[in-house]
Write a protein that holds these residues in place. Sequence first.
Motif, PDB file in Angstrom:
ATOM      1  N   MET A  43       2.004   4.700  81.877  1.00  0.00           N
ATOM      2  CA  MET A  43       0.970   4.572  82.891  1.00  0.00           C
ATOM      3  C   MET A  43       1.405   4.906  84.047  1.00  0.00           C
ATOM      4  SD  MET A  43       0.306   0.578  81.604  1.00  0.00           S
ATOM      5  CE  MET A  43      -1.265   0.381  81.996  1.00  0.00           C
ATOM      6  N   VAL A  50       5.734   3.031  79.019  1.00  0.00           N
ATOM      7  CA  VAL A  50       5.800   1.596  78.446  1.00  0.00           C
ATOM      8  C   VAL A  50       6.025   1.376  76.912  1.00  0.00           C
ATOM      9  CG1 VAL A  50       4.442   0.651  80.617  1.00  0.00           C
ATOM     10  CG2 VAL A  50       3.392   1.378  78.407  1.00  0.00           C
ATOM     11  N   VAL A  78       7.043  -8.738  80.355  1.00  0.00           N
ATOM     12  CA  VAL A  78       6.398  -7.803  80.992  1.00  0.00           C
ATOM     13  C   VAL A  78       5.706  -7.189  79.674  1.00  0.00           C
ATOM     14  CG1 VAL A  78       6.432  -5.505  81.799  1.00  0.00           C
ATOM     15  CG2 VAL A  78       8.232  -7.182  82.611  1.00  0.00           C
ATOM     16  N   TYR A  91      12.842   6.716  78.146  1.00  0.00           N
ATOM     17  CA  TYR A  91      13.090   5.539  77.546  1.00  0.00           C
ATOM     18  C   TYR A  91      12.064   4.584  78.105  1.00  0.00           C
ATOM     19  CZ  TYR A  91      16.257   5.178  81.874  1.00  0.00           C
ATOM     20  OH  TYR A  91      16.567   5.228  83.036  1.00  0.00           O
ATOM     21  N   ILE A  92      11.931   3.419  77.790  1.00  0.00           N
ATOM     22  CA  ILE A  92      11.017   2.332  78.150  1.00  0.00           C
ATOM     23  C   ILE A  92      11.311   2.019  79.556  1.00  0.00           C
ATOM     24  CG2 ILE A  92       9.825   0.096  77.771  1.00  0.00           C
ATOM     25  CD1 ILE A  92      10.343   0.608  75.073  1.00  0.00           C
ATOM     26  N   GLY A  93      10.579   2.370  80.645  1.00  0.00           N
ATOM     27  CA  GLY A  93      10.764   2.168  82.010  1.00  0.00           C
ATOM     28  C   GLY A  93      11.334   3.439  82.641  1.00  0.00           C
ATOM     29  N   SER A  94      11.500   4.611  81.957  1.00  0.00           N
ATOM     30  CA  SER A  94      11.671   5.586  82.744  1.00  0.00           C
ATOM     31  C   SER A  94      10.514   6.233  83.264  1.00  0.00           C
ATOM     32  CB  SER A  94      12.557   6.475  81.940  1.00  0.00           C
ATOM     33  OG  SER A  94      11.794   7.281  80.873  1.00  0.00           O
ATOM     34  N   ARG A  95      10.897   7.196  84.324  1.00  0.00           N
ATOM     35  CA  ARG A  95       9.718   7.704  84.742  1.00  0.00           C
ATOM     36  C   ARG A  95       9.866   9.371  84.860  1.00  0.00           C
ATOM     37  NH1 ARG A  95       7.497   4.775  89.175  1.00  0.00           N
ATOM     38  NH2 ARG A  95       7.690   2.464  88.783  1.00  0.00           N
ATOM     39  N   PHE A 139      22.009  -0.668  79.059  1.00  0.00           N
ATOM     40  CA  PHE A 139      23.031   0.226  79.020  1.00  0.00           C
ATOM     41  C   PHE A 139      24.389  -0.315  79.594  1.00  0.00           C
ATOM     42  CE2 PHE A 139      19.477   3.513  80.063  1.00  0.00           C
ATOM     43  CZ  PHE A 139      20.002   4.433  78.810  1.00  0.00           C
ATOM     44  N   GLN A 140      24.073  -1.330  80.479  1.00  0.00           N
ATOM     45  CA  GLN A 140      25.473  -2.023  80.968  1.00  0.00           C
ATOM     46  C   GLN A 140      26.213  -2.696  79.563  1.00  0.00           C
ATOM     47  OE1 GLN A 140      26.259  -5.866  81.155  1.00  0.00           O
ATOM     48  NE2 GLN A 140      24.167  -5.795  81.659  1.00  0.00           N
ATOM     49  N   LEU A 188      10.850  -3.426  84.003  1.00  0.00           N
ATOM     50  CA  LEU A 188      11.127  -2.484  82.769  1.00  0.00           C
ATOM     51  C   LEU A 188      12.480  -1.671  83.117  1.00  0.00           C
ATOM     52  CD1 LEU A 188       7.850  -1.295  81.381  1.00  0.00           C
ATOM     53  CD2 LEU A 188       9.438  -2.760  80.374  1.00  0.00           C
ATOM     54  N   GLU A 189      12.387  -1.279  84.405  1.00  0.00           N
ATOM     55  CA  GLU A 189      13.245  -0.405  84.954  1.00  0.00           C
ATOM     56  C   GLU A 189      14.772  -0.988  84.791  1.00  0.00           C
ATOM     57  OE1 GLU A 189      11.031   2.081  88.088  1.00  0.00           O
ATOM     58  OE2 GLU A 189      13.106   2.047  88.636  1.00  0.00           O
ATOM     59  N   TRP A 190      14.664  -2.408  85.384  1.00  0.00           N
ATOM     60  CA  TRP A 190      15.990  -2.945  85.523  1.00  0.00           C
ATOM     61  C   TRP A 190      16.359  -3.431  84.200  1.00  0.00           C
ATOM     62  CZ3 TRP A 190      14.051  -7.117  89.684  1.00  0.00           C
ATOM     63  CH2 TRP A 190      14.228  -6.591  90.900  1.00  0.00           C
ATOM     64  N   TRP A 233       6.583  -3.123  86.773  1.00  0.00           N
ATOM     65  CA  TRP A 233       7.309  -2.090  85.910  1.00  0.00           C
ATOM     66  C   TRP A 233       8.874  -2.258  86.399  1.00  0.00           C
ATOM     67  CZ3 TRP A 233       3.953  -1.281  83.136  1.00  0.00           C
ATOM     68  CH2 TRP A 233       2.651  -0.814  83.506  1.00  0.00           C
ATOM     69  N   LYS A 234       9.129  -2.529  87.758  1.00  0.00           N
ATOM     70  CA  LYS A 234      10.266  -2.564  88.147  1.00  0.00           C
ATOM     71  C   LYS A 234      11.335  -3.392  87.271  1.00  0.00           C
ATOM     72  CE  LYS A 234      12.762  -1.128  91.466  1.00  0.00           C
ATOM     73  NZ  LYS A 234      12.468   0.210  92.029  1.00  0.00           N
ATOM     74  N   LYS A 289       2.747   5.110  91.491  1.00  0.00           N
ATOM     75  CA  LYS A 289       3.382   5.953  92.763  1.00  0.00           C
ATOM     76  C   LYS A 289       3.809   7.113  92.433  1.00  0.00           C
ATOM     77  CE  LYS A 289       5.296   1.544  94.594  1.00  0.00           C
ATOM     78  NZ  LYS A 289       6.143   0.809  93.531  1.00  0.00           N
ATOM     79  N   ASN A 320      16.329  -1.804  81.381  1.00  0.00           N
ATOM     80  CA  ASN A 320      17.133  -0.737  80.816  1.00  0.00           C
ATOM     81  C   ASN A 320      18.462  -0.817  81.033  1.00  0.00           C
ATOM     82  OD1 ASN A 320      15.986   1.426  78.938  1.00  0.00           O
ATOM     83  ND2 ASN A 320      14.068   0.700  80.005  1.00  0.00           N
ATOM     84  N   ASN A 321      18.590  -1.011  82.410  1.00  0.00           N
ATOM     85  CA  ASN A 321      20.183  -0.865  82.767  1.00  0.00           C
ATOM     86  C   ASN A 321      20.753  -2.089  82.222  1.00  0.00           C
ATOM     87  OD1 ASN A 321      19.482   1.356  84.151  1.00  0.00           O
ATOM     88  ND2 ASN A 321      18.926   0.269  85.983  1.00  0.00           N
ATOM     89  N   SER A 328      18.808  -3.188  91.942  1.00  0.00           N
ATOM     90  CA  SER A 328      18.283  -1.637  91.700  1.00  0.00           C
ATOM     91  C   SER A 328      19.617  -1.060  91.764  1.00  0.00           C
ATOM     92  CB  SER A 328      17.180  -1.200  92.590  1.00  0.00           C
ATOM     93  OG  SER A 328      16.208  -1.956  92.453  1.00  0.00           O
ATOM     94  N   SER A 370      23.156   0.711  87.507  1.00  0.00           N
ATOM     95  CA  SER A 370      22.362   1.645  86.640  1.00  0.00           C
ATOM     96  C   SER A 370      23.394   2.024  85.361  1.00  0.00           C
ATOM     97  CB  SER A 370      22.443   3.099  87.321  1.00  0.00           C
ATOM     98  OG  SER A 370      23.410   3.583  87.603  1.00  0.00           O
ATOM     99  N   SER A 371      22.991   2.982  84.530  1.00  0.00           N
ATOM    100  CA  SER A 371      23.645   3.287  83.425  1.00  0.00           C
ATOM    101  C   SER A 371      25.132   3.737  83.961  1.00  0.00           C
ATOM    102  CB  SER A 371      22.915   4.274  82.522  1.00  0.00           C
ATOM    103  OG  SER A 371      22.138   5.339  83.267  1.00  0.00           O
ATOM    104  N   LEU A 423       3.554  -9.213  86.019  1.00  0.00           N
ATOM    105  CA  LEU A 423       4.817  -8.714  86.051  1.00  0.00           C
ATOM    106  C   LEU A 423       4.735  -7.263  86.124  1.00  0.00           C
ATOM    107  CD1 LEU A 423       6.788 -10.872  83.455  1.00  0.00           C
ATOM    108  CD2 LEU A 423       6.740 -11.151  86.086  1.00  0.00           C
TER     109      LEU A 423
END
Lengths: 248, 248
Positions: A101, A110, A72, A124-128, B74-75, B66-68, B63-64, A104, B70-71, A13, A16-17, B61
């Motif tokens: 969806m 999604v 996923v 973006y997909i995965g953003s919150r 970007f990366q 999905l977040e990862w 959400w985490k 927390k 995206n990075n 984690s 990041s970008s 699986l």
Amino acid sequence: MIESVKKACHIISCFSSEEPVLGNTEIAKKLGMNAGTTHHLVTTLCNEGVLIRDHNRRYRLGWKLLEWNNNVMFQQDIYDKAIPLVKELIHRFVGTAHIGMFDKGEVVFVLKVSSQEASPIHTYIGSRKPAYATSTGKVLLSYNSAYLQETISRGLSMQAPNTITDINKLKKDLEMVRKVGYSVSNNENSTGTYGIAAPILSYSGKTIAAVNLVGPVSYMQGSNRSMIIQSVINTAQSISQELGYIEV
Amino acid sequence: MIESVKKACHIISCFSSEEPVLGNTEIAKKLGMNAGTTHHLVTTLCNEGVLIRDHNRRYRLGWKLLEWNNNVMFQQDIYDKAIPLVKELIHRFVGTAHIGMFDKGEVVFVLKVSSQEASPIHTYIGSRKPAYATSTGKVLLSYNSAYLQETISRGLSMQAPNTITDINKLKKDLEMVRKVGYSVSNNENSTGTYGIAAPILSYSGKTIAAVNLVGPVSYMQGSNRSMIIQSVINTAQSISQELGYIEV
DNA sequence: CTTACAATTTCATAATGTGAAATTATCTTA
DNA sequence: TAAGATAATTTCACATTATGAAATTGTAAG
């Protein structure tokens, strides 16, 4: 609670970008960990393909994550069935459509699809986003008091000019959402954007996700506002039916 | 090599499009692990959002990932810069374009874009194919003997009517690729498809990825074949330049 | 060449994950 | 609805394993 696994997750984690490439010590510092320990974890993650080691001995995220991610997607029954229906929506109107969806206290997107001419939206997909400040989020909150509780407990803060930060006002708003069957976010989450969302129900009739269409305030409030609302609701219903929900 | 982290990764990898939902014992059996241990790991992964636990106490699986993911996107410097250029390609011709990178004897597709009218191709972002049987793969092999070694050591097997399964034949083919600057895969990887690929070079002049265009054999071998080849090469060169590569 | 900083390795010790077995929950079938 | 079967979860003593300080090696900058 297995510590090393938890730490490994935190390491992933870290990337990041903004910081796509990190050295071992950087990671260690960021997480307040010992550099030796970090190194062991990082090496393990490299062996698993989760991270990639540079020729400069710095680290980036690896392919494994792409593979996992695809699963996923597939796993989301909702995903395959929803795509064509959501696409219809953005062909009819100009804007960006999401499926969100709850997780927390936040909405996780999604799915995101935009019309060619749509003005860019910062998601973006995965953003919150905070659930209480988005159209999709408010739909999810209005049908699930546990979600609402969780969201409130994290506090409400101003995100844009019209963000609802008063709990009672929010509850009133959600009541209205339940009554009319769709939610509206007008300058509540980012300035200048307006979203309309409707609930997606599972076979059991539980609200499990929400679709929205987002666009500039002027356009969304314009002449075809009521048509957009109806279309978003229809899209949501079609997706629900695809998922096996039978209207009573 | 931290065991629990390794195990956690294997657990995540258990999930697939065929088996998107798994129970604790199922996972344990699949990996030959103790059910108690598995449970601890699975619980940790749930807490981190990497897995989600059903109401039936089965796992999917989360959400985490999905977040990862995206990075990862970007990366990839390559990614942002390449998208518009690859899109040009599929607007000029009808077909599906990929960018592939080498990993453990296989090509991993990190980008996939199709023309509206393209016939479906069974690939997706993150999916893999044997390197020796794809146009992108052969480009990568032809410029890197270590890759070739790794691929050969895993053995060559028939994938489609024309798959090259003879090592010497493969080497001859790769020599040709180096000479002409592009590779062709004609019924080598899946029946009825034909791909043309060219190398993407990093600033240092190393071949780090390949672009291709895939389509039906008849179309790709038709009248504009040479134009397609030239365009794929041009696209690859433009991407390389975007990445800072300066032609000598 | 020297200095400074980062990555990696080592190793004794403490902490933590492990797995067999017991317990609890859930599903099946009669 | 009860009994049997199967799966999930918890427990706990023990052995394995991760930990982190310090030493070593590698790299970059001056």
